[in-house]
Design a protein around this motif. Structure first.
Motif, PDB file in Angstrom:
ATOM      1  N   SER A 243       6.702   8.764   2.320  1.00  0.00           N
ATOM      2  CA  SER A 243       6.839   9.441   1.184  1.00  0.00           C
ATOM      3  C   SER A 243       8.113   9.731   0.559  1.00  0.00           C
ATOM      4  O   SER A 243       8.120   9.675  -0.676  1.00  0.00           O
ATOM      5  N   PHE A 244       9.143  10.122   1.463  1.00  0.00           N
ATOM      6  CA  PHE A 244      10.355  10.155   0.933  1.00  0.00           C
ATOM      7  C   PHE A 244      11.087   9.144   0.109  1.00  0.00           C
ATOM      8  O   PHE A 244      11.956   9.336  -0.519  1.00  0.00           O
ATOM      9  N   MET A 245      10.524   7.826   0.424  1.00  0.00           N
ATOM     10  CA  MET A 245      11.144   6.794  -0.297  1.00  0.00           C
ATOM     11  C   MET A 245      10.600   6.384  -1.767  1.00  0.00           C
ATOM     12  O   MET A 245      11.216   5.756  -2.339  1.00  0.00           O
ATOM     13  N   VAL A 246       9.305   6.974  -1.860  1.00  0.00           N
ATOM     14  CA  VAL A 246       8.547   6.725  -3.157  1.00  0.00           C
ATOM     15  C   VAL A 246       8.437   7.805  -3.987  1.00  0.00           C
ATOM     16  O   VAL A 246       7.787   7.778  -5.016  1.00  0.00           O
ATOM     17  N   GLU A 247       9.019   9.136  -3.732  1.00  0.00           N
ATOM     18  CA  GLU A 247       9.129  10.286  -4.471  1.00  0.00           C
ATOM     19  C   GLU A 247       9.424   9.956  -5.952  1.00  0.00           C
ATOM     20  O   GLU A 247       8.741  10.307  -6.654  1.00  0.00           O
ATOM     21  N   ALA A 248      10.747   9.486  -6.060  1.00  0.00           N
ATOM     22  CA  ALA A 248      11.160   9.155  -7.440  1.00  0.00           C
ATOM     23  C   ALA A 248      10.151   8.279  -8.100  1.00  0.00           C
ATOM     24  O   ALA A 248       9.835   8.520  -9.388  1.00  0.00           O
ATOM     25  N   ASP A 249       9.676   7.090  -7.344  1.00  0.00           N
ATOM     26  CA  ASP A 249       8.834   6.263  -8.150  1.00  0.00           C
ATOM     27  C   ASP A 249       7.615   6.788  -8.542  1.00  0.00           C
ATOM     28  O   ASP A 249       7.088   6.406  -9.773  1.00  0.00           O
ATOM     29  N   LEU A 250       6.909   7.840  -7.928  1.00  0.00           N
ATOM     30  CA  LEU A 250       5.840   8.553  -8.053  1.00  0.00           C
ATOM     31  C   LEU A 250       6.040   9.268  -9.246  1.00  0.00           C
ATOM     32  O   LEU A 250       5.259   9.458 -10.338  1.00  0.00           O
ATOM     33  N   ALA A 251       7.189  10.019  -9.313  1.00  0.00           N
ATOM     34  CA  ALA A 251       7.504  11.139 -10.272  1.00  0.00           C
ATOM     35  C   ALA A 251       7.837  10.267 -11.649  1.00  0.00           C
ATOM     36  O   ALA A 251       7.296  10.896 -12.645  1.00  0.00           O
ATOM     37  N   GLU A 252       8.471   9.308 -11.716  1.00  0.00           N
ATOM     38  CA  GLU A 252       8.601   8.566 -12.884  1.00  0.00           C
ATOM     39  C   GLU A 252       7.572   7.168 -13.357  1.00  0.00           C
ATOM     40  O   GLU A 252       7.965   6.733 -14.202  1.00  0.00           O
ATOM     41  N   GLY A 253       6.709   7.420 -12.505  1.00  0.00           N
ATOM     42  CA  GLY A 253       5.411   6.403 -12.790  1.00  0.00           C
ATOM     43  C   GLY A 253       5.580   5.138 -12.870  1.00  0.00           C
ATOM     44  O   GLY A 253       4.805   4.190 -13.015  1.00  0.00           O
ATOM     45  N   ARG A 254       6.603   4.671 -11.959  1.00  0.00           N
ATOM     46  CA  ARG A 254       6.790   3.291 -11.182  1.00  0.00           C
ATOM     47  C   ARG A 254       5.560   2.867 -10.388  1.00  0.00           C
ATOM     48  O   ARG A 254       5.239   1.622 -10.001  1.00  0.00           O
ATOM     49  N   LEU A 255       4.997   4.010  -9.418  1.00  0.00           N
ATOM     50  CA  LEU A 255       4.140   3.493  -8.482  1.00  0.00           C
ATOM     51  C   LEU A 255       2.950   4.863  -8.714  1.00  0.00           C
ATOM     52  O   LEU A 255       3.317   5.779  -9.186  1.00  0.00           O
ATOM     53  N   VAL A 256       2.042   4.397  -8.114  1.00  0.00           N
ATOM     54  CA  VAL A 256       0.809   5.706  -8.165  1.00  0.00           C
ATOM     55  C   VAL A 256       0.434   5.815  -6.809  1.00  0.00           C
ATOM     56  O   VAL A 256       0.201   4.772  -6.131  1.00  0.00           O
ATOM     57  N   GLU A 257       0.136   6.821  -6.305  1.00  0.00           N
ATOM     58  CA  GLU A 257      -0.640   6.957  -4.926  1.00  0.00           C
ATOM     59  C   GLU A 257      -2.207   6.611  -5.143  1.00  0.00           C
ATOM     60  O   GLU A 257      -2.903   6.835  -6.104  1.00  0.00           O
ATOM     61  N   LEU A 258      -2.537   5.970  -3.939  1.00  0.00           N
ATOM     62  CA  LEU A 258      -4.129   5.565  -4.027  1.00  0.00           C
ATOM     63  C   LEU A 258      -4.789   6.476  -2.987  1.00  0.00           C
ATOM     64  O   LEU A 258      -4.382   6.878  -2.043  1.00  0.00           O
ATOM     65  N   ALA A 259      -5.808   7.049  -3.641  1.00  0.00           N
ATOM     66  CA  ALA A 259      -6.853   7.682  -2.819  1.00  0.00           C
ATOM     67  C   ALA A 259      -7.678   6.947  -2.284  1.00  0.00           C
ATOM     68  O   ALA A 259      -8.591   6.316  -2.635  1.00  0.00           O
ATOM     69  N   VAL A 260      -7.484   6.516  -0.814  1.00  0.00           N
ATOM     70  CA  VAL A 260      -8.124   5.531  -0.152  1.00  0.00           C
ATOM     71  C   VAL A 260      -9.216   6.273   0.921  1.00  0.00           C
ATOM     72  O   VAL A 260      -8.953   7.306   1.738  1.00  0.00           O
ATOM     73  N   GLU A 261     -10.415   5.880   0.850  1.00  0.00           N
ATOM     74  CA  GLU A 261     -11.571   6.400   1.796  1.00  0.00           C
ATOM     75  C   GLU A 261     -11.105   6.060   3.417  1.00  0.00           C
ATOM     76  O   GLU A 261     -10.971   5.163   3.876  1.00  0.00           O
ATOM     77  N   ASP A 262     -10.968   7.189   3.954  1.00  0.00           N
ATOM     78  CA  ASP A 262     -10.574   7.392   5.595  1.00  0.00           C
ATOM     79  C   ASP A 262      -9.332   6.397   5.733  1.00  0.00           C
ATOM     80  O   ASP A 262      -9.541   5.486   6.658  1.00  0.00           O
ATOM     81  N   ALA A 263      -8.352   6.597   4.851  1.00  0.00           N
ATOM     82  CA  ALA A 263      -7.257   5.824   4.897  1.00  0.00           C
ATOM     83  C   ALA A 263      -6.450   6.054   6.034  1.00  0.00           C
ATOM     84  O   ALA A 263      -5.854   5.204   6.786  1.00  0.00           O
TER      85      ALA A 263
END
Length: 307
Positions: A243-263
């Motif tokens: 998570s610490f490596m993608v915090e900025a990407d998520l905040a700036e819209g370069r990545l999105v978190e996937l809500a995966v069933e029983d991930a």
């Protein structure tokens, strides 16, 4: 002959230059003035230059003497370093510290600890290998590294001791344009299997035939976490990241978190450990660095440090 110049002569020369007289240099060195004068006279004959002008009441440095003072000081200083290094080695300090670091370990924590390490052990060379999975542990098993920081391989051989450092959280992510990014959660695992999963690969044989967190039969394997992140941003697949490596990407819209069933059946935290051989534990420098890593877990917001 210049080969006969001794460290004692250079220290006597520096003492006389700093003190301003042969008698004061003698008091500083615990020697008679005549011994200081004889030592400097012998040094001048060996060098073939006059270091002091003795025509006045107090000896004065000549131009040649003035020019040679910083050189003499550098030589004497290097000898002090030489003796200190020999003393450290005689006391068990490692000649070099080699460490293997898991790509998942927060680099800001490691950098902070190494900055303090450099200040504490300025003469101990440090060699760092950054690897993934079994390639992190292999150098320790082979005695090429004093210890490793590992977390992504849950198969630590029994000959290695483990010391908990911290836990990091993992997230499933994809680029906004990826087909999975628009799926409402929770996404069934069966749907994940229809798309390429980006997976870290192992450069060792320790995990040959084993899979960790692989949920799709379609995989692209990368040995570098930075390359994996770049592929994720480019929409070339989906995958898990610290998570610490993608915090900025998520905040700036370069990545999105996937809500995966029983991930994450066992939770999305990966515990990082310092591991070393039980029969050859780290020396003073390695032990110090492990303890420093334990103490810097608070530098990674949202992570759990060592107990």
């Amino acid at each position: 002959m210049l080969d006969g110049v001794s460290l004692d002569q250079l220290r006597t020369f520096l003492a006389a230059a700093d003190a301003g007289s042969f008698s004061a240099a003698g008091r500083r060195l615990g020697r008679a003035q005549s011994v200081v004068s004889q030592t400097l006279g012998a040094l001048e004959r060996q060098l073939g230059v006059q270091l002091f002008d003795r025509s006045a009441r107090y000896p004065m440095l000549t131009d040649a003497g003035t020019a040679l003072v910083p050189e003499a000081r550098a030589v004497a200083g290097r000898m002090d370093v030489f003796k200190a290094r020999a003393r450290d080695l005689a006391g068990g300090l490692e000649a070099e510290l080699s460490v293997a670091i898991d790509v998942m370990f927060p680099i800001q924590i490691f950098t902070h600890a190494v900055t303090d390490f450099q200040a504490t052990f300025p003469h101990t060379p440090l060699r760092v290998d950054v690897e993934a999975l079994g390639a992190v542990i292999q150098p320790v098993i082979d005695r090429r590294c004093a210890f490793a920081v590992v977390g992504t391989l849950p198969l630590v051989p029994p000959e290695l001791a483990q010391e908990r450092l911290l836990s990091i959280s993992m997230l499933m992510v994809a680029a906004p344009g990826h087909p999975l990014a628009t799926r409402p959660g929770p996404i069934p695992r069966a749907d994940l299997a229809e798309h390429v999963q980006l997976v870290l690969t192992d450069r060792s044989d320790l995990s040959r035939g084993k899979e960790f967190g692989v949920l799709s039969p379609k995989t692209w394997r990368l040995a570098d976490l930075g390359a994996k992140l770049a592929f994720l941003r480019a929409g070339l697949g989906w995958g898990s990241m610290p998570s610490f490596m993608v915090e900025a990407d998520l905040a700036e819209g370069r990545l999105v978190e996937l809500a995966v069933e029983d991930a994450w059946p066992e939770g999305n935290l990966i515990t990082m450990f310092a591991v070393h051989r039980r029969d050859t534990p780290p020396g003073p420098a390695g032990r110090w660095l492990i303890e420093r890593l334990k103490g810097t877990a608070s530098l990674c917001p949202g992570q759990e440090g060592a107990a």
